[in-house]
Design an enzyme around this catalytic site. Structure first.
Site, PDB file in Angstrom:
ATOM      1  CD  GLN A 112      -1.172  -0.890   3.592  1.00  0.00           C
ATOM      2  OE1 GLN A 112      -2.394  -0.821   3.480  1.00  0.00           O
ATOM      3  NE2 GLN A 112      -0.584  -1.491   4.614  1.00  0.00           N
ATOM      4  CG  HIS A 169      -6.387   1.951  19.079  1.00  0.00           C
ATOM      5  ND1 HIS A 169      -5.665   3.072  18.743  1.00  0.00           N
ATOM      6  CD2 HIS A 169      -6.316   1.131  17.992  1.00  0.00           C
ATOM      7  CE1 HIS A 169      -5.158   2.918  17.518  1.00  0.00           C
ATOM      8  NE2 HIS A 169      -5.539   1.754  17.054  1.00  0.00           N
ATOM      9  CG  ASP A 210      -2.498   1.704  14.843  1.00  0.00           C
ATOM     10  OD1 ASP A 210      -2.657   0.898  15.774  1.00  0.00           O
ATOM     11  OD2 ASP A 210      -3.457   2.260  14.272  1.00  0.00           O
ATOM     12  CD  GLU A 235      -0.229  -4.647   9.520  1.00  0.00           C
ATOM     13  OE1 GLU A 235      -1.233  -4.352  10.212  1.00  0.00           O
ATOM     14  OE2 GLU A 235      -0.165  -4.442   8.281  1.00  0.00           O
ATOM     15  CG  ASP A 294      -3.240 -13.109   3.922  1.00  0.00           C
ATOM     16  OD1 ASP A 294      -4.123 -12.769   4.741  1.00  0.00           O
ATOM     17  OD2 ASP A 294      -3.460 -13.257   2.708  1.00  0.00           O
ATOM     18  CG  ASP A 345      -7.063  -2.626  14.384  1.00  0.00           C
ATOM     19  OD1 ASP A 345      -7.636  -1.869  13.585  1.00  0.00           O
ATOM     20  OD2 ASP A 345      -6.153  -2.262  15.159  1.00  0.00           O
ATOM     21  CG  ASP A 353     -12.010   1.396   4.321  1.00  0.00           C
ATOM     22  OD1 ASP A 353     -12.489   1.316   5.464  1.00  0.00           O
ATOM     23  OD2 ASP A 353     -11.697   2.477   3.793  1.00  0.00           O
TER      24      ASP A 353
END
Lengths: 282, 282
Positions: free
Chosen positions: A28, A59, A84, A103, A134, A152, A155
Protein backbone atom coordinates in the site's frame (compact mmCIF):
# COMPACT_ATOMS: atom_id res chain seq x y z
CA UNK A 1 -0.83 25.75 4.33
CA UNK A 2 -1.34 22.41 2.59
CA UNK A 3 -4.56 20.51 2.96
CA UNK A 4 -5.37 16.80 2.84
CA UNK A 5 -8.87 15.58 2.02
CA UNK A 6 -10.22 12.02 2.11
CA UNK A 7 -13.35 11.91 -0.07
CA UNK A 8 -15.88 9.09 -0.16
CA UNK A 9 -19.00 9.34 -2.32
CA UNK A 10 -18.90 13.11 -2.46
CA UNK A 11 -18.07 13.93 1.16
CA UNK A 12 -15.09 13.71 3.45
CA UNK A 13 -12.71 15.07 6.03
CA UNK A 14 -10.30 17.91 5.25
CA UNK A 15 -7.34 18.73 7.49
CA UNK A 16 -4.74 21.47 7.43
CA UNK A 17 -1.32 19.88 7.04
CA UNK A 18 2.03 21.26 8.16
CA UNK A 19 4.13 18.56 6.50
CA UNK A 20 3.76 15.24 4.77
CA UNK A 21 5.91 12.26 3.80
CA UNK A 22 4.90 9.54 1.35
CA UNK A 23 6.15 5.92 1.37
CA UNK A 24 5.33 3.08 -0.97
CA UNK A 25 5.34 -0.48 0.42
CA UNK A 26 4.67 -3.74 -1.46
CA UNK A 27 1.11 -3.62 -0.08
CA UNK A 28 0.00 0.00 0.00
CA UNK A 29 0.87 3.68 -0.08
CA UNK A 30 1.56 5.26 3.29
CA UNK A 31 1.10 8.97 3.90
CA UNK A 32 2.36 10.40 7.18
CA UNK A 33 0.89 13.85 7.87
CA UNK A 34 1.59 16.39 10.57
CA UNK A 35 -1.85 18.03 11.00
CA UNK A 36 -3.05 21.10 12.86
CA UNK A 37 -6.14 19.49 14.35
CA UNK A 38 -5.14 15.89 15.09
CA UNK A 39 -1.36 15.85 15.45
CA UNK A 40 0.33 13.11 13.44
CA UNK A 41 -1.99 11.23 11.10
CA UNK A 42 -1.40 7.88 9.36
CA UNK A 43 -3.09 7.48 5.97
CA UNK A 44 -3.06 4.16 4.03
CA UNK A 45 -4.10 4.18 0.36
CA UNK A 46 -5.79 7.55 0.90
CA UNK A 47 -7.84 6.46 3.95
CA UNK A 48 -7.16 7.93 7.41
CA UNK A 49 -6.21 5.08 9.78
CA UNK A 50 -5.17 6.71 13.00
CA UNK A 51 -4.29 10.08 14.50
CA UNK A 52 -2.58 11.04 17.73
CA UNK A 53 -5.60 12.99 18.97
CA UNK A 54 -8.52 10.59 18.47
CA UNK A 55 -6.89 7.13 18.24
CA UNK A 56 -7.93 6.30 21.80
CA UNK A 57 -11.59 6.12 20.77
CA UNK A 58 -11.12 3.41 18.15
CA UNK A 59 -8.60 1.41 20.16
CA UNK A 60 -10.51 1.48 23.44
CA UNK A 61 -13.78 0.58 21.78
CA UNK A 62 -12.45 -2.32 19.73
CA UNK A 63 -10.74 -3.87 22.77
CA UNK A 64 -12.62 -3.14 25.97
CA UNK A 65 -16.15 -3.96 24.87
CA UNK A 66 -15.25 -7.60 24.01
CA UNK A 67 -12.70 -8.12 26.81
CA UNK A 68 -14.97 -6.77 29.56
CA UNK A 69 -17.71 -8.97 28.12
CA UNK A 70 -15.48 -12.06 28.35
CA UNK A 71 -15.63 -11.61 32.11
CA UNK A 72 -12.73 -13.79 33.14
CA UNK A 73 -8.93 -13.76 33.00
CA UNK A 74 -7.69 -13.28 29.47
CA UNK A 75 -5.00 -15.70 28.42
CA UNK A 76 -4.38 -15.42 24.71
CA UNK A 77 -5.50 -12.69 22.32
CA UNK A 78 -5.10 -12.58 18.55
CA UNK A 79 -5.05 -9.21 16.78
CA UNK A 80 -5.43 -9.36 13.01
CA UNK A 81 -4.12 -6.20 11.38
CA UNK A 82 -3.67 -3.36 13.83
CA UNK A 83 -0.22 -2.44 12.57
CA UNK A 84 -0.12 0.84 14.51
CA UNK A 85 -0.11 -1.10 17.78
CA UNK A 86 -2.98 0.72 19.55
CA UNK A 87 -5.12 -2.38 19.80
CA UNK A 88 -2.26 -4.39 21.31
CA UNK A 89 -1.60 -1.56 23.79
CA UNK A 90 -5.22 -1.67 25.03
CA UNK A 91 -5.38 -5.49 25.04
CA UNK A 92 -2.28 -5.64 27.27
CA UNK A 93 -4.22 -3.68 29.93
CA UNK A 94 -6.22 -6.88 30.52
CA UNK A 95 -3.05 -8.76 31.55
CA UNK A 96 -3.13 -11.51 28.94
CA UNK A 97 -0.34 -14.07 29.05
CA UNK A 98 0.14 -13.76 25.28
CA UNK A 99 -0.87 -11.50 22.39
CA UNK A 100 -0.30 -12.57 18.79
CA UNK A 101 -0.53 -9.84 16.18
CA UNK A 102 -0.64 -10.69 12.47
CA UNK A 103 0.04 -7.71 10.26
CA UNK A 104 0.70 -8.09 6.56
CA UNK A 105 2.78 -4.94 6.15
CA UNK A 106 6.03 -4.87 8.14
CA UNK A 107 6.77 -1.32 7.01
CA UNK A 108 3.62 0.03 8.69
CA UNK A 109 4.74 -1.46 11.99
CA UNK A 110 8.29 -0.11 11.65
CA UNK A 111 6.99 3.35 10.79
CA UNK A 112 4.50 3.42 13.68
CA UNK A 113 7.13 2.34 16.22
CA UNK A 114 9.18 5.34 15.12
CA UNK A 115 6.49 7.97 14.49
CA UNK A 116 3.70 6.97 16.93
CA UNK A 117 5.62 5.67 19.98
CA UNK A 118 2.64 6.22 22.33
CA UNK A 119 0.34 4.16 20.13
CA UNK A 120 2.90 1.43 19.39
CA UNK A 121 4.10 1.28 23.00
CA UNK A 122 3.02 -2.33 23.55
CA UNK A 123 4.62 -3.85 20.48
CA UNK A 124 7.95 -4.49 22.21
CA UNK A 125 6.30 -6.12 25.23
CA UNK A 126 7.68 -9.62 25.76
CA UNK A 127 4.17 -11.13 25.75
CA UNK A 128 3.63 -9.87 22.20
CA UNK A 129 4.57 -11.85 19.06
CA UNK A 130 4.23 -10.12 15.72
CA UNK A 131 3.76 -12.23 12.59
CA UNK A 132 4.27 -10.45 9.29
CA UNK A 133 1.85 -12.60 7.36
CA UNK A 134 -1.56 -12.63 5.77
CA UNK A 135 -4.09 -12.87 8.62
CA UNK A 136 -6.38 -14.99 6.44
CA UNK A 137 -3.67 -17.65 6.08
CA UNK A 138 -2.35 -17.37 9.64
CA UNK A 139 -5.63 -18.36 11.24
CA UNK A 140 -6.36 -21.40 9.06
CA UNK A 141 -6.09 -24.62 11.03
CA UNK A 142 -5.85 -22.97 14.48
CA UNK A 143 -8.05 -24.81 17.01
CA UNK A 144 -9.45 -23.48 20.32
CA UNK A 145 -6.39 -21.38 20.98
CA UNK A 146 -7.61 -17.84 21.68
CA UNK A 147 -9.85 -16.14 24.24
CA UNK A 148 -10.44 -13.24 21.90
CA UNK A 149 -9.81 -12.44 18.25
CA UNK A 150 -9.76 -8.74 17.37
CA UNK A 151 -10.02 -7.90 13.68
CA UNK A 152 -8.48 -4.45 13.33
CA UNK A 153 -8.41 -4.27 9.55
CA UNK A 154 -8.72 -1.56 6.92
CA UNK A 155 -11.59 -1.10 4.46
CA UNK A 156 -12.74 -4.18 2.47
CA UNK A 157 -10.67 -3.33 -0.58
CA UNK A 158 -7.18 -4.66 -1.27
CA UNK A 159 -5.54 -6.97 1.29
CA UNK A 160 -8.36 -6.62 3.86
CA UNK A 161 -11.26 -7.77 1.64
CA UNK A 162 -11.01 -11.45 2.68
CA UNK A 163 -11.27 -10.43 6.34
CA UNK A 164 -14.99 -9.71 5.79
CA UNK A 165 -15.91 -13.17 4.43
CA UNK A 166 -17.95 -16.01 5.96
CA UNK A 167 -15.08 -18.46 5.38
CA UNK A 168 -12.68 -16.29 7.35
CA UNK A 169 -15.17 -15.94 10.23
CA UNK A 170 -15.47 -19.77 10.30
CA UNK A 171 -11.72 -20.04 10.75
CA UNK A 172 -11.90 -17.39 13.48
CA UNK A 173 -14.53 -19.45 15.28
CA UNK A 174 -12.31 -22.54 15.09
CA UNK A 175 -9.38 -20.57 16.48
CA UNK A 176 -11.43 -19.42 19.50
CA UNK A 177 -11.97 -21.26 22.75
CA UNK A 178 -15.62 -22.31 23.15
CA UNK A 179 -16.48 -19.27 25.29
CA UNK A 180 -14.28 -16.95 23.21
CA UNK A 181 -15.27 -13.61 21.72
CA UNK A 182 -14.52 -11.91 18.43
CA UNK A 183 -14.84 -8.30 17.42
CA UNK A 184 -14.25 -6.59 14.10
CA UNK A 185 -14.31 -3.01 13.02
CA UNK A 186 -17.33 -2.89 10.71
CA UNK A 187 -17.15 0.42 8.83
CA UNK A 188 -19.59 3.34 8.95
CA UNK A 189 -23.30 2.44 8.87
CA UNK A 190 -23.92 5.93 7.49
CA UNK A 191 -21.19 6.19 4.82
CA UNK A 192 -20.41 2.53 4.02
CA UNK A 193 -23.64 0.73 4.77
CA UNK A 194 -23.09 -2.17 2.36
CA UNK A 195 -19.80 -3.19 3.99
CA UNK A 196 -21.39 -2.84 7.45
CA UNK A 197 -24.23 -5.12 6.38
CA UNK A 198 -21.87 -7.74 4.91
CA UNK A 199 -20.03 -8.02 8.22
CA UNK A 200 -23.21 -8.54 10.19
CA UNK A 201 -24.81 -11.00 7.83
CA UNK A 202 -21.62 -13.06 7.47
CA UNK A 203 -21.00 -13.12 11.23
CA UNK A 204 -24.62 -14.25 11.75
CA UNK A 205 -23.95 -17.29 9.55
CA UNK A 206 -21.20 -18.36 11.95
CA UNK A 207 -21.99 -17.08 15.47
CA UNK A 208 -25.19 -17.17 17.54
CA UNK A 209 -24.67 -13.77 19.23
CA UNK A 210 -23.88 -10.88 16.84
CA UNK A 211 -24.11 -7.30 18.10
CA UNK A 212 -23.03 -4.16 16.28
CA UNK A 213 -22.09 -1.12 18.35
CA UNK A 214 -21.15 2.48 17.62
CA UNK A 215 -18.57 5.09 18.54
CA UNK A 216 -17.85 8.68 17.55
CA UNK A 217 -14.64 8.73 15.49
CA UNK A 218 -14.16 12.26 14.12
CA UNK A 219 -11.52 11.27 11.53
CA UNK A 220 -13.42 8.36 9.95
CA UNK A 221 -16.06 8.76 7.21
CA UNK A 222 -19.21 10.43 8.62
CA UNK A 223 -17.85 10.17 12.18
CA UNK A 224 -20.37 7.39 12.92
CA UNK A 225 -18.25 4.26 13.23
CA UNK A 226 -19.25 0.69 14.00
CA UNK A 227 -17.71 -2.43 15.49
CA UNK A 228 -19.41 -5.80 15.65
CA UNK A 229 -19.11 -8.25 18.53
CA UNK A 230 -19.76 -11.95 18.01
CA UNK A 231 -19.62 -15.07 20.15
CA UNK A 232 -21.41 -18.37 20.73
CA UNK A 233 -21.71 -17.94 24.46
CA UNK A 234 -21.09 -14.37 25.60
CA UNK A 235 -23.31 -11.33 25.13
CA UNK A 236 -22.20 -7.78 26.03
CA UNK A 237 -25.81 -6.87 26.88
CA UNK A 238 -26.21 -9.81 29.27
CA UNK A 239 -23.44 -8.62 31.56
CA UNK A 240 -25.13 -7.09 34.61
CA UNK A 241 -24.24 -3.46 35.37
CA UNK A 242 -23.24 -4.49 38.90
CA UNK A 243 -20.81 -7.09 37.60
CA UNK A 244 -19.39 -4.76 34.96
CA UNK A 245 -18.95 -2.01 37.54
CA UNK A 246 -16.88 -4.41 39.67
CA UNK A 247 -14.75 -5.49 36.72
CA UNK A 248 -14.17 -1.87 35.70
CA UNK A 249 -13.33 -0.77 39.21
CA UNK A 250 -10.64 -3.43 39.68
CA UNK A 251 -9.31 -2.66 36.17
CA UNK A 252 -9.09 1.06 36.97
CA UNK A 253 -7.26 0.41 40.23
CA UNK A 254 -4.40 -1.10 38.26
CA UNK A 255 -4.54 0.60 34.88
CA UNK A 256 -6.18 3.94 35.56
CA UNK A 257 -9.26 5.47 34.03
CA UNK A 258 -9.84 4.99 30.29
CA UNK A 259 -10.50 8.00 28.07
CA UNK A 260 -13.64 6.88 26.20
CA UNK A 261 -15.02 3.56 27.47
CA UNK A 262 -17.03 3.45 30.68
CA UNK A 263 -20.03 1.59 32.08
CA UNK A 264 -22.64 3.75 30.36
CA UNK A 265 -20.77 3.62 27.05
CA UNK A 266 -20.63 -0.21 27.27
CA UNK A 267 -24.42 -0.38 27.05
CA UNK A 268 -25.16 2.90 25.24
CA UNK A 269 -22.90 2.02 22.29
CA UNK A 270 -25.35 -0.76 21.38
CA UNK A 271 -28.21 1.74 20.85
CA UNK A 272 -28.63 1.68 17.08
CA UNK A 273 -30.70 4.37 15.32
CA UNK A 274 -33.86 3.23 13.52
CA UNK A 275 -32.56 4.08 10.05
CA UNK A 276 -29.71 1.60 10.52
CA UNK A 277 -31.95 -1.13 11.97
CA UNK A 278 -34.53 -0.65 9.22
CA UNK A 279 -31.94 -0.76 6.45
CA UNK A 280 -30.44 -3.95 7.94
CA UNK A 281 -33.87 -5.59 8.02
CA UNK A 282 -34.76 -4.69 4.45
CA UNK B 1 -16.85 19.82 -9.78
CA UNK B 2 -16.90 22.56 -7.15
CA UNK B 3 -16.20 21.81 -3.54
CA UNK B 4 -17.36 23.44 -0.31
CA UNK B 5 -15.37 23.07 2.91
CA UNK B 6 -16.31 24.23 6.41
CA UNK B 7 -13.10 24.43 8.46
CA UNK B 8 -12.90 24.79 12.23
CA UNK B 9 -9.52 24.79 14.00
CA UNK B 10 -7.77 23.00 11.18
CA UNK B 11 -10.36 20.34 10.31
CA UNK B 12 -13.70 20.16 8.64
CA UNK B 13 -16.19 18.68 6.22
CA UNK B 14 -15.72 18.88 2.46
CA UNK B 15 -18.56 18.18 0.02
CA UNK B 16 -18.73 18.00 -3.74
CA UNK B 17 -21.13 20.66 -4.98
CA UNK B 18 -23.16 20.68 -8.18
CA UNK B 19 -24.45 24.23 -7.81
CA UNK B 20 -24.57 27.03 -5.29
CA UNK B 21 -26.47 30.27 -4.69
CA UNK B 22 -25.48 32.98 -2.24
CA UNK B 23 -27.84 35.41 -0.47
CA UNK B 24 -27.08 38.21 1.94
CA UNK B 25 -29.67 39.04 4.62
CA UNK B 26 -29.50 41.80 7.27
CA UNK B 27 -28.38 39.11 9.74
CA UNK B 28 -26.15 36.66 7.90
CA UNK B 29 -24.91 35.20 4.66
CA UNK B 30 -26.88 32.26 3.30
CA UNK B 31 -25.34 29.69 0.99
CA UNK B 32 -27.64 27.17 -0.65
CA UNK B 33 -25.71 24.20 -2.06
CA UNK B 34 -26.78 21.25 -4.14
CA UNK B 35 -24.40 18.54 -2.94
CA UNK B 36 -23.60 15.04 -4.19
CA UNK B 37 -23.60 13.38 -0.79
CA UNK B 38 -26.31 15.17 1.20
CA UNK B 39 -28.74 16.66 -1.32
CA UNK B 40 -29.55 20.31 -0.67
CA UNK B 41 -27.49 21.92 2.07
CA UNK B 42 -28.15 25.17 3.94
CA UNK B 43 -25.06 27.06 5.12
CA UNK B 44 -25.27 30.18 7.34
CA UNK B 45 -22.17 32.36 7.72
CA UNK B 46 -20.05 29.44 6.49
CA UNK B 47 -21.47 26.87 8.94
CA UNK B 48 -23.55 23.92 7.71
CA UNK B 49 -27.02 24.12 9.31
CA UNK B 50 -29.07 21.41 7.68
CA UNK B 51 -29.05 18.98 4.76
CA UNK B 52 -31.79 16.93 3.17
CA UNK B 53 -30.04 13.65 3.95
CA UNK B 54 -29.15 13.92 7.63
CA UNK B 55 -31.48 16.63 9.00
CA UNK B 56 -33.73 13.99 10.61
CA UNK B 57 -31.03 13.16 13.15
CA UNK B 58 -30.73 16.67 14.58
CA UNK B 59 -34.47 17.41 14.46
CA UNK B 60 -35.61 14.13 16.01
CA UNK B 61 -33.02 14.29 18.75
CA UNK B 62 -33.69 17.90 19.76
CA UNK B 63 -37.46 17.28 19.96
CA UNK B 64 -38.26 13.72 21.00
CA UNK B 65 -35.87 13.33 23.92
CA UNK B 66 -37.47 16.24 25.85
CA UNK B 67 -41.06 15.65 24.72
CA UNK B 68 -41.06 11.93 25.52
CA UNK B 69 -39.52 12.85 28.88
CA UNK B 70 -42.36 15.30 29.58
CA UNK B 71 -44.65 12.29 29.66
CA UNK B 72 -47.99 14.02 29.33
CA UNK B 73 -50.02 15.82 26.70
CA UNK B 74 -48.07 18.70 25.22
CA UNK B 75 -49.99 21.95 25.03
CA UNK B 76 -47.67 24.77 24.10
CA UNK B 77 -44.16 24.57 22.70
CA UNK B 78 -41.73 27.42 22.02
CA UNK B 79 -39.01 26.98 19.41
CA UNK B 80 -36.27 29.59 19.47
CA UNK B 81 -34.45 29.75 16.15
CA UNK B 82 -35.10 26.72 14.01
CA UNK B 83 -35.77 28.71 10.86
CA UNK B 84 -35.64 25.67 8.58
CA UNK B 85 -38.79 24.31 10.24
CA UNK B 86 -37.55 20.80 11.04
CA UNK B 87 -37.90 21.23 14.79
CA UNK B 88 -41.48 22.48 14.40
CA UNK B 89 -42.28 19.53 12.10
CA UNK B 90 -41.12 17.04 14.77
CA UNK B 91 -42.79 18.93 17.65
CA UNK B 92 -46.15 18.81 15.80
CA UNK B 93 -45.98 14.99 15.94
CA UNK B 94 -46.71 15.30 19.68
CA UNK B 95 -50.07 16.99 18.94
CA UNK B 96 -49.48 20.26 20.76
CA UNK B 97 -52.32 22.79 20.70
CA UNK B 98 -49.86 25.56 19.84
CA UNK B 99 -46.27 26.02 18.66
CA UNK B 100 -44.62 29.43 18.74
CA UNK B 101 -41.45 29.81 16.72
CA UNK B 102 -39.22 32.86 17.10
CA UNK B 103 -36.72 33.26 14.30
CA UNK B 104 -34.73 36.41 13.81
CA UNK B 105 -34.19 36.04 10.07
CA UNK B 106 -37.37 36.05 7.94
CA UNK B 107 -35.38 35.36 4.80
CA UNK B 108 -34.13 32.01 6.12
CA UNK B 109 -37.71 30.90 6.70
CA UNK B 110 -38.87 32.07 3.27
CA UNK B 111 -35.97 30.33 1.58
CA UNK B 112 -36.50 27.06 3.48
CA UNK B 113 -40.23 26.98 2.65
CA UNK B 114 -39.27 27.16 -1.01
CA UNK B 115 -36.11 25.03 -1.10
CA UNK B 116 -36.65 22.51 1.74
CA UNK B 117 -40.42 21.85 1.61
CA UNK B 118 -40.11 18.52 3.46
CA UNK B 119 -38.23 20.10 6.34
CA UNK B 120 -40.41 23.23 6.48
CA UNK B 121 -43.64 21.24 6.08
CA UNK B 122 -45.06 22.21 9.48
CA UNK B 123 -44.57 25.95 9.21
CA UNK B 124 -47.92 26.56 7.53
CA UNK B 125 -49.80 24.45 10.08
CA UNK B 126 -52.56 26.51 11.72
CA UNK B 127 -51.25 25.70 15.22
CA UNK B 128 -47.94 27.37 14.39
CA UNK B 129 -47.23 31.08 14.90
CA UNK B 130 -43.94 32.46 13.61
CA UNK B 131 -42.50 35.60 15.20
CA UNK B 132 -39.70 37.28 13.29
CA UNK B 133 -38.01 38.70 16.34
CA UNK B 134 -34.99 38.31 18.57
CA UNK B 135 -35.62 35.21 20.73
CA UNK B 136 -33.81 36.82 23.64
CA UNK B 137 -36.31 39.72 23.66
CA UNK B 138 -39.37 37.61 22.86
CA UNK B 139 -39.07 35.44 25.95
CA UNK B 140 -38.55 38.27 28.47
CA UNK B 141 -41.53 38.64 30.78
CA UNK B 142 -43.29 35.41 29.72
CA UNK B 143 -44.62 33.51 32.75
CA UNK B 144 -45.50 29.81 33.04
CA UNK B 145 -46.71 29.63 29.48
CA UNK B 146 -44.87 26.73 27.81
CA UNK B 147 -44.59 22.98 28.33
CA UNK B 148 -41.32 22.91 26.45
CA UNK B 149 -38.80 25.42 25.14
CA UNK B 150 -36.53 24.16 22.37
CA UNK B 151 -33.47 26.26 21.63
CA UNK B 152 -32.53 25.44 18.05
CA UNK B 153 -29.89 28.10 17.55
CA UNK B 154 -26.69 28.46 15.58
CA UNK B 155 -23.16 28.69 17.02
CA UNK B 156 -22.55 31.19 19.87
CA UNK B 157 -21.22 33.90 17.59
CA UNK B 158 -23.32 36.68 16.09
CA UNK B 159 -27.07 36.77 16.86
CA UNK B 160 -27.08 33.44 18.74
CA UNK B 161 -24.45 34.31 21.37
CA UNK B 162 -26.98 35.59 23.94
CA UNK B 163 -28.88 32.29 23.70
CA UNK B 164 -26.07 30.62 25.69
CA UNK B 165 -26.22 32.99 28.70
CA UNK B 166 -27.41 32.42 32.27
CA UNK B 167 -29.76 35.42 32.03
CA UNK B 168 -31.47 33.96 28.98
CA UNK B 169 -31.88 30.57 30.68
CA UNK B 170 -33.50 32.35 33.65
CA UNK B 171 -36.06 33.88 31.31
CA UNK B 172 -36.62 30.46 29.74
CA UNK B 173 -37.31 29.02 33.20
CA UNK B 174 -39.85 31.76 33.88
CA UNK B 175 -41.55 31.09 30.56
CA UNK B 176 -41.95 27.38 31.40
CA UNK B 177 -44.72 25.72 33.37
CA UNK B 178 -43.40 24.31 36.67
CA UNK B 179 -43.00 20.81 35.23
CA UNK B 180 -41.75 22.11 31.88
CA UNK B 181 -38.64 21.01 30.02
CA UNK B 182 -36.02 22.84 27.99
CA UNK B 183 -33.49 21.57 25.52
CA UNK B 184 -30.77 23.35 23.62
CA UNK B 185 -28.35 22.25 20.99
CA UNK B 186 -25.01 22.48 22.78
CA UNK B 187 -22.31 22.20 20.10
CA UNK B 188 -19.67 19.49 19.67
CA UNK B 189 -17.93 18.31 22.87
CA UNK B 190 -15.04 17.23 20.64
CA UNK B 191 -14.64 20.26 18.36
CA UNK B 192 -16.21 23.10 20.40
CA UNK B 193 -15.70 22.01 23.99
CA UNK B 194 -15.70 25.51 25.50
CA UNK B 195 -19.15 26.35 24.14
CA UNK B 196 -20.46 22.95 25.25
CA UNK B 197 -19.16 23.59 28.77
CA UNK B 198 -20.68 27.10 28.91
CA UNK B 199 -24.12 25.70 28.12
CA UNK B 200 -23.91 23.07 30.85
CA UNK B 201 -22.50 25.33 33.52
CA UNK B 202 -25.02 28.10 32.80
CA UNK B 203 -27.97 25.71 32.72
CA UNK B 204 -26.82 24.26 36.07
CA UNK B 205 -27.05 27.73 37.63
CA UNK B 206 -30.75 27.81 36.72
CA UNK B 207 -32.15 24.23 36.62
CA UNK B 208 -31.81 21.32 39.05
CA UNK B 209 -31.69 18.59 36.38
CA UNK B 210 -29.17 19.18 33.56
CA UNK B 211 -28.27 16.30 31.24
CA UNK B 212 -26.18 16.49 28.07
CA UNK B 213 -26.75 13.85 25.40
CA UNK B 214 -25.13 12.95 22.09
CA UNK B 215 -26.03 12.11 18.51
CA UNK B 216 -24.12 11.30 15.34
CA UNK B 217 -24.48 14.24 12.93
CA UNK B 218 -22.21 13.63 9.92
CA UNK B 219 -22.38 17.22 8.63
CA UNK B 220 -21.55 19.00 11.90
CA UNK B 221 -18.00 19.58 13.19
CA UNK B 222 -16.41 16.25 14.26
CA UNK B 223 -19.75 14.42 13.81
CA UNK B 224 -20.09 14.17 17.61
CA UNK B 225 -22.93 16.53 18.45
CA UNK B 226 -24.55 17.36 21.76
CA UNK B 227 -27.85 18.59 23.10
CA UNK B 228 -28.54 19.45 26.71
CA UNK B 229 -31.82 18.77 28.50
CA UNK B 230 -32.79 20.77 31.58
CA UNK B 231 -35.77 20.90 33.93
CA UNK B 232 -36.67 21.37 37.58
CA UNK B 233 -38.86 18.31 37.80
CA UNK B 234 -38.35 15.92 34.88
CA UNK B 235 -35.39 13.67 34.16
CA UNK B 236 -35.00 11.69 30.92
CA UNK B 237 -33.13 8.96 32.81
CA UNK B 238 -35.90 8.58 35.40
CA UNK B 239 -38.50 7.58 32.83
CA UNK B 240 -38.91 3.80 33.15
CA UNK B 241 -38.28 1.78 29.98
CA UNK B 242 -41.75 0.22 30.32
CA UNK B 243 -43.42 3.63 30.44
CA UNK B 244 -41.34 4.97 27.55
CA UNK B 245 -42.10 1.88 25.48
CA UNK B 246 -45.84 2.53 25.96
CA UNK B 247 -45.50 6.20 25.03
CA UNK B 248 -43.49 5.32 21.94
CA UNK B 249 -45.85 2.61 20.86
CA UNK B 250 -48.91 4.87 20.97
CA UNK B 251 -46.90 7.62 19.22
CA UNK B 252 -45.88 5.22 16.45
CA UNK B 253 -49.45 4.04 15.93
CA UNK B 254 -50.38 7.55 14.89
CA UNK B 255 -47.22 9.05 13.49
CA UNK B 256 -45.22 6.08 12.27
CA UNK B 257 -41.74 4.99 13.15
CA UNK B 258 -39.06 7.66 13.58
CA UNK B 259 -35.79 7.41 11.67
CA UNK B 260 -33.26 7.91 14.46
CA UNK B 261 -34.86 8.08 17.92
CA UNK B 262 -35.99 4.90 19.65
CA UNK B 263 -36.09 3.48 23.16
CA UNK B 264 -32.44 2.39 23.24
CA UNK B 265 -31.30 5.72 21.79
CA UNK B 266 -33.27 7.60 24.46
CA UNK B 267 -31.07 6.12 27.18
CA UNK B 268 -27.92 5.39 25.16
CA UNK B 269 -27.57 9.01 24.01
CA UNK B 270 -26.82 9.98 27.63
CA UNK B 271 -23.70 7.77 27.73
CA UNK B 272 -20.90 10.34 27.75
CA UNK B 273 -17.28 9.26 27.09
CA UNK B 274 -14.79 9.70 29.92
CA UNK B 275 -12.74 12.37 28.13
CA UNK B 276 -15.81 14.63 28.00
CA UNK B 277 -16.80 13.96 31.64
CA UNK B 278 -13.24 14.51 32.83
CA UNK B 279 -12.84 17.77 30.90
CA UNK B 280 -16.17 19.04 32.31
CA UNK B 281 -15.05 18.26 35.85
CA UNK B 282 -11.68 19.96 35.53
Amino acid sequence: MLRFTEMMNGAGLTVDVNSSIKYKTPFQEILLLETEAFGKMLVLDGAVQTTEKDEFIYHEMIVHVPLFTLGRDVEKVLVIGGGDGGTVREALKHNPSKVDMVEIDREVVELCKKEFPEIASGLDDERVSIFFEDGREFIKGKKGEYDAVIIDCSDPVGPSAVLFSEEFYKDVKNALKSDGVVVTQSESPFAQFDAFKVVISNLKKVFSVVRPYLAFIPTYPSGMWSFTFASDSKDPLSVSPQELAERLSSFEKNKGRLKYYNLEIHYGAFAIPNFVIDKLNK
